[in-house]
Design a protein around this motif. Sequence first.
Motif, PDB file in Angstrom:
ATOM      1  N   ALA A 221       7.321  -6.349  10.674  1.00  0.00           N
ATOM      2  CA  ALA A 221       7.728  -7.379   9.715  1.00  0.00           C
ATOM      3  C   ALA A 221       7.224  -7.055   8.313  1.00  0.00           C
ATOM      4  O   ALA A 221       7.964  -7.182   7.324  1.00  0.00           O
ATOM      5  CB  ALA A 221       7.211  -8.739  10.169  1.00  0.00           C
ATOM      6  N   LEU A 222       5.960  -6.636   8.208  1.00  0.00           N
ATOM      7  CA  LEU A 222       5.413  -6.295   6.892  1.00  0.00           C
ATOM      8  C   LEU A 222       6.163  -5.123   6.269  1.00  0.00           C
ATOM      9  O   LEU A 222       6.438  -5.109   5.064  1.00  0.00           O
ATOM     10  CB  LEU A 222       3.923  -5.959   7.022  1.00  0.00           C
ATOM     11  N   HIS A 223       6.503  -4.144   7.099  1.00  0.00           N
ATOM     12  CA  HIS A 223       7.224  -2.970   6.602  1.00  0.00           C
ATOM     13  C   HIS A 223       8.609  -3.375   6.099  1.00  0.00           C
ATOM     14  O   HIS A 223       9.056  -2.934   5.032  1.00  0.00           O
ATOM     15  CB  HIS A 223       7.334  -1.937   7.718  1.00  0.00           C
ATOM     16  N   SER A 224       9.294  -4.226   6.869  1.00  0.00           N
ATOM     17  CA  SER A 224      10.635  -4.648   6.466  1.00  0.00           C
ATOM     18  C   SER A 224      10.590  -5.492   5.193  1.00  0.00           C
ATOM     19  O   SER A 224      11.455  -5.363   4.321  1.00  0.00           O
ATOM     20  CB  SER A 224      11.316  -5.431   7.602  1.00  0.00           C
ATOM     21  N   VAL A 225       9.579  -6.353   5.075  1.00  0.00           N
ATOM     22  CA  VAL A 225       9.447  -7.178   3.874  1.00  0.00           C
ATOM     23  C   VAL A 225       9.215  -6.296   2.652  1.00  0.00           C
ATOM     24  O   VAL A 225       9.804  -6.515   1.580  1.00  0.00           O
ATOM     25  CB  VAL A 225       8.296  -8.192   4.039  1.00  0.00           C
ATOM     26  N   SER A 226       8.359  -5.275   2.794  1.00  0.00           N
ATOM     27  CA  SER A 226       8.101  -4.369   1.669  1.00  0.00           C
ATOM     28  C   SER A 226       9.378  -3.678   1.224  1.00  0.00           C
ATOM     29  O   SER A 226       9.676  -3.599   0.022  1.00  0.00           O
ATOM     30  CB  SER A 226       7.057  -3.324   2.075  1.00  0.00           C
ATOM     31  N   ALA A 227      10.150  -3.185   2.187  1.00  0.00           N
ATOM     32  CA  ALA A 227      11.376  -2.458   1.847  1.00  0.00           C
ATOM     33  C   ALA A 227      12.422  -3.372   1.226  1.00  0.00           C
ATOM     34  O   ALA A 227      13.074  -3.016   0.235  1.00  0.00           O
ATOM     35  CB  ALA A 227      11.934  -1.783   3.099  1.00  0.00           C
ATOM     36  N   ILE A 228      12.590  -4.563   1.788  1.00  0.00           N
ATOM     37  CA  ILE A 228      13.629  -5.455   1.276  1.00  0.00           C
ATOM     38  C   ILE A 228      13.271  -5.940  -0.129  1.00  0.00           C
ATOM     39  O   ILE A 228      14.150  -6.110  -0.992  1.00  0.00           O
ATOM     40  CB  ILE A 228      13.855  -6.644   2.233  1.00  0.00           C
ATOM     41  N   ASN A 229      11.979  -6.129  -0.392  1.00  0.00           N
ATOM     42  CA  ASN A 229      11.572  -6.555  -1.732  1.00  0.00           C
ATOM     43  C   ASN A 229      11.823  -5.468  -2.767  1.00  0.00           C
ATOM     44  O   ASN A 229      12.147  -5.760  -3.925  1.00  0.00           O
ATOM     45  CB  ASN A 229      10.106  -6.973  -1.735  1.00  0.00           C
ATOM     46  N   VAL A 230      11.679  -4.211  -2.351  1.00  0.00           N
ATOM     47  CA  VAL A 230      11.989  -3.105  -3.258  1.00  0.00           C
ATOM     48  C   VAL A 230      13.470  -3.134  -3.627  1.00  0.00           C
ATOM     49  O   VAL A 230      13.844  -2.952  -4.796  1.00  0.00           O
ATOM     50  CB  VAL A 230      11.621  -1.751  -2.619  1.00  0.00           C
ATOM     51  N   MET A 231      14.332  -3.384  -2.626  1.00  0.00           N
ATOM     52  CA  MET A 231      15.766  -3.410  -2.905  1.00  0.00           C
ATOM     53  C   MET A 231      16.164  -4.631  -3.723  1.00  0.00           C
ATOM     54  O   MET A 231      17.004  -4.533  -4.622  1.00  0.00           O
ATOM     55  CB  MET A 231      16.551  -3.351  -1.590  1.00  0.00           C
ATOM     56  N   ARG A 232      15.546  -5.754  -3.452  1.00  0.00           N
ATOM     57  CA  ARG A 232      15.874  -6.952  -4.220  1.00  0.00           C
ATOM     58  C   ARG A 232      15.445  -6.813  -5.675  1.00  0.00           C
ATOM     59  O   ARG A 232      16.138  -7.252  -6.587  1.00  0.00           O
ATOM     60  CB  ARG A 232      15.189  -8.165  -3.594  1.00  0.00           C
ATOM     61  N   ALA A 233      14.276  -6.189  -5.882  1.00  0.00           N
ATOM     62  CA  ALA A 233      13.752  -6.047  -7.240  1.00  0.00           C
ATOM     63  C   ALA A 233      14.248  -4.784  -7.927  1.00  0.00           C
ATOM     64  O   ALA A 233      13.978  -4.591  -9.113  1.00  0.00           O
ATOM     65  CB  ALA A 233      12.226  -6.044  -7.205  1.00  0.00           C
ATOM     66  N   GLN A 234      14.957  -3.920  -7.172  1.00  0.00           N
ATOM     67  CA  GLN A 234      15.439  -2.640  -7.712  1.00  0.00           C
ATOM     68  C   GLN A 234      14.288  -1.877  -8.354  1.00  0.00           C
ATOM     69  O   GLN A 234      14.375  -1.415  -9.497  1.00  0.00           O
ATOM     70  CB  GLN A 234      16.570  -2.877  -8.718  1.00  0.00           C
ATOM     71  N   SER A 235      13.214  -1.734  -7.578  1.00  0.00           N
ATOM     72  CA  SER A 235      11.972  -1.207  -8.146  1.00  0.00           C
ATOM     73  C   SER A 235      11.654   0.225  -7.727  1.00  0.00           C
ATOM     74  O   SER A 235      10.491   0.566  -7.514  1.00  0.00           O
ATOM     75  CB  SER A 235      10.804  -2.133  -7.778  1.00  0.00           C
ATOM     76  N   LEU A 236      12.687   1.048  -7.580  1.00  0.00           N
ATOM     77  CA  LEU A 236      12.466   2.475  -7.347  1.00  0.00           C
ATOM     78  C   LEU A 236      12.670   3.210  -8.673  1.00  0.00           C
ATOM     79  O   LEU A 236      13.799   3.281  -9.174  1.00  0.00           O
ATOM     80  CB  LEU A 236      13.441   3.010  -6.292  1.00  0.00           C
ATOM     81  N   PRO A 237      11.624   3.740  -9.266  1.00  0.00           N
ATOM     82  CA  PRO A 237      11.744   4.389 -10.579  1.00  0.00           C
ATOM     83  C   PRO A 237      12.776   5.522 -10.556  1.00  0.00           C
ATOM     84  O   PRO A 237      12.786   6.366  -9.669  1.00  0.00           O
ATOM     85  CB  PRO A 237      10.337   4.937 -10.826  1.00  0.00           C
TER      86      PRO A 237
END
Length: 400
Positions: A221-237
Motif C-alpha cells: 500500500a505504501l509503495h502504491s501510494v508513493s507511485a500514484i502521488n508521483v503521477m498525480r503531482a507529475q513530479s518526475l524531473p
Amino acid sequence: MKDALTQALASPDNPGQEPAIKVLMVDDQMMVCEAVRRMLADEPDISFHAINDPSKAIETAMEIKPTVILQDLVMPDIDGLTLVKFFRAKPETKEVPMIVLSSKEEPETKKKAFELGANDYMVKLPDKLEVIARIRYHSKGYLNLLQRQQAEAALKAELDEAARYVRSLFPDPMEDATVKTDWVFISSSDLAGDTFGYHYLDDEHFAIYLLDVTGHGVGAALHSVSAINVMRAQSLPGVDFKDPGAVLAGLNEAFDMDKHNQMYFTLWYGVYHLPTRTLKFSSGGHPPSVLITDPTNPQGSLQTLATPGMVIGGMPDAPFTTDSTEVPAGSKLYVFSDGVYEVNYADGNGMMTEEEFAEGLCLPAEEGKTKVAGMVDWVRRAQGQDAFEDDFSLMEIIFK
C-alpha cells in the motif's frame, strides 16, 4: 470506566490499582469458598470473590471481570455443566478460563465439562500450592490473550485508517463534455497494492493510469501510494507526462526495486489527446487494456492495448515504448488489474483468461447495474464465490 484489560493488568505495586488476578468462585457451600479464600489470603496480586447463589454467577462475572472462574459442578437449582454452557455463551465470559470443581474423579463428567468449554478440572479441595499454581497459570494465559486482543484491535484500527487514506486517493467518478468515468475497487486484504487514477494534464490531454504493486499489506500500500502521488503531482524531473513511455521509464528509475525493499509494480498509462481523438499508451508488465470502439458491435471492434515492457522497478534502464490508437466517439476503454480475471472457474475448468474477461466486457450491462458493477457479479458467478484472492480494480472511460 476502566476496560477489562486495564483492570486486569493493574498491579499491587501501583497504589490504588486492583490486583492483576481476579478469582470468581461459584459454590453453594460457604465452607469451601472460605477454604479457598484462606489459601489465597497471602497472595497480594490475587483478589478473591465468592458467590453462593449460582443464579447470580453470570451477573457477578460481568461486574467484576474475573481472570479465572472456579465453579462447582453440583449445586441446587442449576446444574454445574449447564452453568459452564451459559458462561461460554456470553461474549464477555466465553474466553475466561474455567476450573470446574467436583467431589470425585468422574471421567464421563470430566469429558462433558471439557466439551462444554471448561479449561481445567479439580477434585476439591487439592493442596494450596496446586490451587494457586493453577489459578496463576490460567490467569496468565487469559491476561496474555487480552493483551493480544488489544494489540490486534489497535493494529486493525490503524490499518482501517490507512485503508481509508488509500481509498481517498481514488478519483471520484466524473462526467464532462469529453469523458465519462466509472470504476470499481474491491480489496482482497486490509491494505491493497492496486491503485489508479485519471486527471487532466492540461486543456487538451487527459491521463489515465492503473498500477498493481506486488504483494499485499502495508508495504504494498505504501509503495502504491508513493507511485500514484508521483503521477498525480507529475513530479518526475525532466519527464513529459504527456509521453507514456517516458513516464514509465521515469518511474522505473525512481522506483528501482533494489532501493525499495525489492518491491515492484505493473502499470498501464495512457494519455488521450482531445483535439485529435488519439490515445497514446504504454505498459510495463501489466494486462492489456480493452478499447471497444463500436458499442453496437463490441466484439467486432474490440482492441487490446499494451506495449512490451518489464515491470516497473525490475531492471534499470529497461526500455519502454509508446503506441497510439484512434478513439471514435462513444468508444469505451477498460483498464484493470490481473485480479479481475485470474480466478479459478467454479466448475474446475481452469482459470479465466484475459481474452475471456474481454469477452465479458463486450456483453451488455446487466439490467439495473453499471457495467463495472455487473462485471464484479459476472466474475463472482464464474468463480462460484464472493471473495477475491487478489485486488479487483476496473476502470471504465467513455469517450464522448
